[in-house]
Design a protein around this motif. Structure first.
Motif, PDB file in Angstrom:
ATOM      1  N   ARG A  82       0.869  -1.186   0.000  1.00 47.48           N
ATOM      2  CA  ARG A  82       0.000   0.000   0.000  1.00 47.48           C
ATOM      3  C   ARG A  82       0.895   1.222   0.000  1.00 47.48           C
ATOM      4  NH1 ARG A  82      -2.901  -3.046   3.955  1.00 47.48           N
ATOM      5  NH2 ARG A  82      -5.018  -3.537   3.257  1.00 47.48           N
ATOM      6  N   ASP A  83       0.522   2.253  -0.758  1.00 47.80           N
ATOM      7  CA  ASP A  83       1.341   3.468  -0.710  1.00 47.80           C
ATOM      8  C   ASP A  83       0.493   4.713  -0.540  1.00 47.80           C
ATOM      9  OD1 ASP A  83       0.557   4.607  -3.178  1.00 47.80           O
ATOM     10  OD2 ASP A  83       2.113   3.531  -4.268  1.00 47.80           O
ATOM     11  N   SER A  84       1.215   5.838  -0.306  1.00 47.65           N
ATOM     12  CA  SER A  84       0.563   7.093   0.036  1.00 47.65           C
ATOM     13  C   SER A  84      -0.214   7.678  -1.130  1.00 47.65           C
ATOM     14  CB  SER A  84       1.610   8.088   0.536  1.00 47.65           C
ATOM     15  OG  SER A  84       2.679   8.160  -0.397  1.00 47.65           O
ATOM     16  N   GLY A  85      -0.018   7.145  -2.327  1.00 44.68           N
ATOM     17  CA  GLY A  85      -0.805   7.605  -3.475  1.00 44.68           C
ATOM     18  C   GLY A  85      -2.135   6.884  -3.584  1.00 44.68           C
ATOM     19  N   GLY A 104       9.260  10.948  -4.088  1.00 45.21           N
ATOM     20  CA  GLY A 104       9.012  10.420  -2.752  1.00 45.21           C
ATOM     21  C   GLY A 104       7.601   9.941  -2.519  1.00 45.21           C
ATOM     22  N   LEU A 105       7.520   8.876  -1.729  1.00 46.12           N
ATOM     23  CA  LEU A 105       6.248   8.338  -1.272  1.00 46.12           C
ATOM     24  C   LEU A 105       6.532   7.568   0.003  1.00 46.12           C
ATOM     25  CD1 LEU A 105       6.932   5.279  -2.053  1.00 46.12           C
ATOM     26  CD2 LEU A 105       5.706   5.705  -4.134  1.00 46.12           C
ATOM     27  N   THR A 106       5.462   7.225   0.704  1.00 50.08           N
ATOM     28  CA  THR A 106       5.614   6.261   1.792  1.00 50.08           C
ATOM     29  C   THR A 106       4.788   5.036   1.420  1.00 50.08           C
ATOM     30  OG1 THR A 106       3.774   7.217   3.000  1.00 50.08           O
ATOM     31  CG2 THR A 106       5.959   7.999   3.587  1.00 50.08           C
ATOM     32  N   HIS A 107       5.296   3.895   1.810  1.00 50.97           N
ATOM     33  CA  HIS A 107       4.542   2.679   1.534  1.00 50.97           C
ATOM     34  C   HIS A 107       4.817   1.627   2.604  1.00 50.97           C
ATOM     35  CE1 HIS A 107       7.676   0.185  -0.950  1.00 50.97           C
ATOM     36  NE2 HIS A 107       8.206   0.689   0.125  1.00 50.97           N
ATOM     37  N   SER A 108       3.969   0.606   2.594  1.00 51.39           N
ATOM     38  CA  SER A 108       4.189  -0.554   3.455  1.00 51.39           C
ATOM     39  C   SER A 108       4.185  -1.801   2.591  1.00 51.39           C
ATOM     40  CB  SER A 108       3.096  -0.649   4.530  1.00 51.39           C
ATOM     41  OG  SER A 108       1.831  -0.799   3.917  1.00 51.39           O
ATOM     42  N   GLU A 109       4.952  -2.783   3.043  1.00 48.48           N
ATOM     43  CA  GLU A 109       5.045  -4.073   2.363  1.00 48.48           C
ATOM     44  C   GLU A 109       4.871  -5.129   3.456  1.00 48.48           C
ATOM     45  OE1 GLU A 109       8.846  -2.252   1.435  1.00 48.48           O
ATOM     46  OE2 GLU A 109       8.756  -3.126  -0.575  1.00 48.48           O
ATOM     47  N   MET A 110       3.661  -5.706   3.502  1.00 47.79           N
ATOM     48  CA  MET A 110       3.337  -6.593   4.628  1.00 47.79           C
ATOM     49  C   MET A 110       2.937  -7.984   4.146  1.00 47.79           C
ATOM     50  SD  MET A 110       3.882  -4.624   7.219  1.00 47.79           S
ATOM     51  CE  MET A 110       3.173  -5.540   8.595  1.00 47.79           C
ATOM     52  N   PRO A 111       3.460  -9.038   4.818  1.00 55.66           N
ATOM     53  CA  PRO A 111       3.100 -10.406   4.432  1.00 55.66           C
ATOM     54  C   PRO A 111       1.596 -10.625   4.551  1.00 55.66           C
ATOM     55  CG  PRO A 111       4.811 -10.414   6.115  1.00 55.66           C
ATOM     56  CD  PRO A 111       4.363  -9.001   5.957  1.00 55.66           C
ATOM     57  N   GLU A 112       1.044 -11.341   3.609  1.00 60.65           N
ATOM     58  CA  GLU A 112      -0.369 -11.712   3.711  1.00 60.65           C
ATOM     59  C   GLU A 112      -0.453 -13.231   3.822  1.00 60.65           C
ATOM     60  OE1 GLU A 112      -3.349  -8.956   2.184  1.00 60.65           O
ATOM     61  OE2 GLU A 112      -3.948 -10.625   0.913  1.00 60.65           O
ATOM     62  N   GLN A 113       0.291 -13.756   4.771  1.00 62.12           N
ATOM     63  CA  GLN A 113       0.292 -15.194   5.046  1.00 62.12           C
ATOM     64  C   GLN A 113       0.809 -15.353   6.460  1.00 62.12           C
ATOM     65  OE1 GLN A 113       3.196 -16.105   1.908  1.00 62.12           O
ATOM     66  NE2 GLN A 113       4.626 -16.791   3.485  1.00 62.12           N
ATOM     67  N   GLU A 114       0.343 -16.386   7.130  1.00 64.41           N
ATOM     68  CA  GLU A 114       0.768 -16.614   8.515  1.00 64.41           C
ATOM     69  C   GLU A 114       1.613 -17.865   8.644  1.00 64.41           C
ATOM     70  OE1 GLU A 114      -2.961 -16.333  10.513  1.00 64.41           O
ATOM     71  OE2 GLU A 114      -2.997 -14.158  10.252  1.00 64.41           O
ATOM     72  N   GLU A 115       1.765 -18.583   7.532  1.00 63.25           N
ATOM     73  CA  GLU A 115       2.623 -19.766   7.546  1.00 63.25           C
ATOM     74  C   GLU A 115       3.108 -20.013   6.123  1.00 63.25           C
ATOM     75  OE1 GLU A 115      -0.041 -22.736   9.007  1.00 63.25           O
ATOM     76  OE2 GLU A 115      -0.968 -22.984   7.051  1.00 63.25           O
ATOM     77  N   GLY A 116       4.001 -21.006   5.994  1.00 66.83           N
ATOM     78  CA  GLY A 116       4.507 -21.348   4.671  1.00 66.83           C
ATOM     79  C   GLY A 116       5.743 -20.550   4.315  1.00 66.83           C
TER      80      GLY A 116
END
Ligand code: FE2
Length: 287
Positions: A82-85, A104-116
């Motif tokens: 997800r990013d600030s745009g 410039g931007l801000t963003h997040s990169e987050m796992p969408e899994q809890e295993e594997g």
């Protein structure tokens, strides 16, 4: 008949450094700060790969970037971006996200899994000075959108950027002319892959399964798993022979030959521009 007449040899082998980034993601920094000049226009390469959720679950919460591009290649796993745009995308199994941070931007990169398993790479590609403050941009490239070709020796080539075996990759960049291919060697030993490469382009390989030999003249250099080999800037291409089921990436590009100034997630040309980047971020100008 080989397209490569004088194969490039190996200048040195590099062992990545185990480290943590983001909110505590374990990764191997393959291309680190001290190699930025040598491997211009590439600024960083991180390899991540684990089946232990504790190694990746914390992800990369909101953070800024300015002045370069990030290229994330997800071999296995799912990561939400997800990013600030207001952009959002899901990066998964075999897909690539190509993001131009520009001004410039801000963003997040987050796992969408809890295993594997979560496995992949993040490469940082520099922008020329005149484009460092361009509009932010990104493209999610699904796995099926990455052109693939199988060579006569049965090496599967995924062409993420540039051109290989006459196949144009998913992305092209004018100034740095990056080549980024992922090679899957067949289930028998000894297949040889060749790739034409201008001698002036800085180039390296990273073996993430199996092992290869880089062939040059009558000699060869063994490159074991989890090693980067920096290729000499002499010759007209790469000849590499893989053991069964080897996988490796080959990355090459035209150097920018401009000063590199980095402060964390900002990569500019001068210290003054870095100070400006920090000020702009604090003033909320990066979203
Ligand atoms: Fe990031």
């Amino acid at each position: 008949m080989s397209a490569v007449k004088t194969a490039r040899g190996v200048e040195r082998l590099v062992i990545g450094q185990d480290t943590q980034d983001g909110a505590g993601v374990r990764l191997t920094r393959v291309l680190s700060h001290d190699l930025q000049q040598r491997l211009d226009p590439f600024l960083m390469l991180d390899a991540f790969g684990s089946d232990k959720p504790d190694d990746y679950i914390a992800g990369f919460p909101n953070h800024p970037h300015r002045g370069f591009e990030t290229v994330t290649y997800m071999i296995a796993g799912r990561m939400r971006h997800r990013d600030s745009g207001g952009h959002e995308g899901l990066l998964q199994n075999g897909g690539v996200q190509w993001m131009t941070a520009g001004r410039g931007l801000t963003h997040s990169e987050m796992p969408e899994q809890e295993e594997g398993v979560m496995e992949g790479f993040q490469l940082w590609l520099n922008l020329p000075a005149k484009h460092k403050l361009c509009d932010p941009w990104y493209r999610d490239i699904q796995s099926e959108e990455i052109p693939e070709v199988t060579t006569p020796q049965q090496v599967l080539v995924r062409v993420i950027a540039g051109t290989s075996q006459g196949v144009t990759g998913a992305m092209q960049r004018e100034h740095t002319e990056p080549l980024y291919v992922d090679l899957h060697f067949p289930s028998t030993d000894g297949a040889v892959f060749e790739q034409a490469l201008p001698a002036t382009h800085n180039a390296f390989i990273y073996v993430y399964r199996g092992s290869v030999e880089v062939l040059h003249g009558d000699a060869s250099t063994a490159v074991p798993v989890k090693r980067m080999a920096i290729l000499r800037n002499a010759g007209d291409g790469l000849l590499v022979r893989g053991t069964a089921n080897t996988r490796m990436i080959l990355i090459a590009g035209q150097p920018l030959r401009e000063p590199i100034a980095q402060y964390g997630p900002f990569v500019m040309n001068t210290r003054e521009e870095l100070v400006q980047a920090v000020d702009d971020f604090r003033a909320g100008l990066m979203g």
